[in-house]
Design a protein around this motif. Sequence first.
Motif, PDB file in Angstrom:
ATOM      1  N   LEU A   1       4.217   0.671   0.776  1.00  0.00           N
ATOM      2  CA  LEU A   1       2.787   0.723   1.109  1.00  0.00           C
ATOM      3  C   LEU A   1       1.893   0.903  -0.113  1.00  0.00           C
ATOM      4  O   LEU A   1       0.703   1.186   0.024  1.00  0.00           O
ATOM      5  N   ALA A   2       2.432   0.691  -1.312  1.00  0.00           N
ATOM      6  CA  ALA A   2       1.678   1.009  -2.525  1.00  0.00           C
ATOM      7  C   ALA A   2       0.652  -0.053  -2.902  1.00  0.00           C
ATOM      8  O   ALA A   2      -0.120   0.146  -3.839  1.00  0.00           O
ATOM      9  N   GLN A   3       0.616  -1.187  -2.212  1.00  0.00           N
ATOM     10  CA  GLN A   3      -0.320  -2.256  -2.548  1.00  0.00           C
ATOM     11  C   GLN A   3      -1.619  -2.139  -1.754  1.00  0.00           C
ATOM     12  O   GLN A   3      -1.712  -1.369  -0.808  1.00  0.00           O
ATOM     13  N   ALA A   4      -2.621  -2.915  -2.156  1.00  0.00           N
ATOM     14  CA  ALA A   4      -3.814  -3.091  -1.329  1.00  0.00           C
ATOM     15  C   ALA A   4      -3.525  -4.197  -0.320  1.00  0.00           C
ATOM     16  O   ALA A   4      -2.545  -4.930  -0.463  1.00  0.00           O
ATOM     17  N   GLY A   5      -4.367  -4.307   0.720  1.00  0.00           N
ATOM     18  CA  GLY A   5      -4.034  -5.211   1.821  1.00  0.00           C
ATOM     19  C   GLY A   5      -5.028  -6.324   2.048  1.00  0.00           C
ATOM     20  O   GLY A   5      -6.073  -6.412   1.383  1.00  0.00           O
ATOM     21  N   GLU A   6      -4.695  -7.166   3.029  1.00  0.00           N
ATOM     22  CA  GLU A   6      -5.536  -8.331   3.322  1.00  0.00           C
ATOM     23  C   GLU A   6      -6.908  -7.942   3.876  1.00  0.00           C
ATOM     24  O   GLU A   6      -7.882  -8.677   3.701  1.00  0.00           O
TER      25      GLU A   6
ATOM     26  N   VAL B   1      -1.176   5.635  -7.807  1.00  0.00           N
ATOM     27  CA  VAL B   1      -1.845   6.658  -6.984  1.00  0.00           C
ATOM     28  C   VAL B   1      -1.370   6.591  -5.539  1.00  0.00           C
ATOM     29  O   VAL B   1      -1.050   7.624  -4.920  1.00  0.00           O
ATOM     30  N   LYS B   2      -1.299   5.380  -4.974  1.00  0.00           N
ATOM     31  CA  LYS B   2      -0.880   5.257  -3.575  1.00  0.00           C
ATOM     32  C   LYS B   2       0.563   5.706  -3.389  1.00  0.00           C
ATOM     33  O   LYS B   2       0.889   6.389  -2.405  1.00  0.00           O
ATOM     34  N   ALA B   3       1.434   5.329  -4.330  1.00  0.00           N
ATOM     35  CA  ALA B   3       2.839   5.747  -4.216  1.00  0.00           C
ATOM     36  C   ALA B   3       2.961   7.262  -4.306  1.00  0.00           C
ATOM     37  O   ALA B   3       3.746   7.882  -3.575  1.00  0.00           O
TER      38      ALA B   3
ATOM     39  N   ALA C   1      -8.506  10.140  -3.760  1.00  0.00           N
ATOM     40  CA  ALA C   1      -7.878  10.056  -5.083  1.00  0.00           C
ATOM     41  C   ALA C   1      -8.394   8.845  -5.869  1.00  0.00           C
ATOM     42  O   ALA C   1      -8.733   8.951  -7.057  1.00  0.00           O
ATOM     43  N   LEU C   2      -8.473   7.683  -5.218  1.00  0.00           N
ATOM     44  CA  LEU C   2      -8.955   6.486  -5.908  1.00  0.00           C
ATOM     45  C   LEU C   2     -10.453   6.577  -6.199  1.00  0.00           C
ATOM     46  O   LEU C   2     -10.927   6.088  -7.242  1.00  0.00           O
TER      47      LEU C   2
ATOM     48  N   ILE D   1     -11.621   0.750   0.362  1.00  0.00           N
ATOM     49  CA  ILE D   1     -11.107  -0.627   0.361  1.00  0.00           C
ATOM     50  C   ILE D   1      -9.662  -0.674  -0.112  1.00  0.00           C
ATOM     51  O   ILE D   1      -8.813  -1.349   0.487  1.00  0.00           O
ATOM     52  N   LEU D   2      -9.359   0.066  -1.174  1.00  0.00           N
ATOM     53  CA  LEU D   2      -8.014   0.019  -1.763  1.00  0.00           C
ATOM     54  C   LEU D   2      -7.020   0.940  -1.052  1.00  0.00           C
ATOM     55  O   LEU D   2      -5.823   0.865  -1.314  1.00  0.00           O
TER      56      LEU D   2
END
Length: 620
Positions: free
Chosen positions: A350-355, A324-326, A99-100, A120-121
């Motif tokens: 979990l809708a954010q990007a991570g470390e 998109v993630k949500a 999707a991204l 990555i995202l």
Amino acid sequence: MTEFLILAFVIMMAGVVAVPLATRFGLGSVLGYLLAGMAISPLLGALRVDVDALQAFAEFGVVMMLFIVGLELEPKKLWEMRRRLIGLGGGQVLLTTLALAAAMMLAGEAWRTALAIGMILALSSTAIVVQTLTEKGLLKSEGGEGSFSVLLFQDVAVIPMLAILPFLALPELASAGSAVASAAHGHGSGFNLTEGMPVWLSGLTTLAAVGAVVFIGTYLTRPVFRFIAAAHLRELFTATALVFVIGIALLMTIVGLSPALGTFLAGVVLANSEYRHELESDIEPFKGLLLGLFFITVGAGVDFALAMENWGTVLFWAAVVIGVKAAVLALIARIAGIRRQASWLFSLSLAQAGEFAFVLIGFAVANFVLDGETADLLLLIVALTMLATPLLFIAYDRLIEAAYCRGEEREADPIEEENPIIIAGRGRVGGIVDRMLDIAGYRATVIDYDSTHLEHLKKFGVKSYFGDATRPDLLASAGIARAKLLIVALDEREQIDKLVQYAITNFPQIHVVARAIDRDHVYHLWAMGCRDVIRETYDAAIRMGRSAYEALGADPQGARAMADAFEEMDRTSMRAVADLYRLDIPAYENEPLLAKIRELRAEWDPKLREMMDDIVQRGH
């Protein structure tokens, strides 16, 4: 030395000031740390602090966090989660990546670059999500367990992503780009034993490393910790625990695996160890400090100058990533049958990007997949989504949870008394026990986690304390070290097991009376060392059976004698079976136990039938 002390003072003071303020206003500790990092960012720049190098060190807090999470997760439960790990985790990573990537291609990016950005995202922040869910007591809820399954799969997915990214390289790109991205690449650099190996040999090396972790956790840790414990030096035990965690993380890094994944596996292997609680209490302070430092470095790493120049682009794409993630997570939750409130928690958390995005972005730049300018903007987008996550949790608390939940969260009550008896849980079972003891002149300290129930009891003059009775600090304040009797009347089997194991292991002088959910739970508690186990429905079932005998024509005295005969047989046979129960395998796979049950039934059933017939005949 002076520079180090100044840096330590500035960072710790920022956390000490910002986190209590953020917590007081209901923002949570994670947002407090992030804001603290943003506040001291100019000062760190003036001191010429390498924030990226500091962040690489602080990421070890994530490693320790997953080790502690693993300690709370038994292998049996992890096996039960396998469908969620693959279904939820695999579905989220695949669909979010596609999707991204599609969104990036619509924005004009080449398909290779778009696919790399999508991967990555697609990953989320293990540090922020697990820390926040743990603080809110939601990690073991339906939504929390679903979120953790996805995070665990994502940690594994980093490995194939690192293998795929070089194949997406654009040779025309020059890597004379961003210093920030180059520093980020340093997070993942270092010695890799499998580099240059054939695929089959690299795979065997990786499997050998995982096998070594399982072997060490299963066979070596107990004798080592037993030897260390004999010295009676707490600091030596703490040092050994740190050596164990650091060593496994190092082994995983050398073979190119995620150190967080390795320590999580080690934690799962040690979940049934008698030293589990000591390991958890020793590692916890280091984990908390390093995680706080990690969040501060994320806040301090925001490039405000670049963000101001491109604020519209950064804000737009951060919103796209979260949206998109949500949406993908909500779709997966619906397919998996996750209930509405839990699905909201699952989707928002979990809708954010991570470390891990910091590592992958640097790796992509070094392999000519991304240019420096794109990498710098991606770093800002990742940081902004991470900054937005605590706000999403606040929205969940204030809007979603408020709409679904009746009770309100509150801090544990300070325990103002110390009695020789502690009752954990004052529901249907604990309430009757408390009343029986009180009427006989025995005063007990009662701890329960249902705030609404306790408020109702207070109106009747019943004094109880709100709190999680499995917490060692709360038990310590209740005086468990000097108590004579602990009555475990909690509702959930997992909580009962946790408290019984902790009490028996650490306070052998205390007599534990434990509530058991069913027959298998009786065997389980017996194997843990508890010798006073009461099945919660057993006496009621015996009385119902006695009433059934009377309804079928037996006189009251005969019905009581028949019930007593059955109870005597049942208790005797349970004691014989309990000695064969094993904690490491399910009862249905324990052949000696199954054989014993078949033997006892063949022996007792004819005798019991004969006794019943005799009682009925004497009654007539």
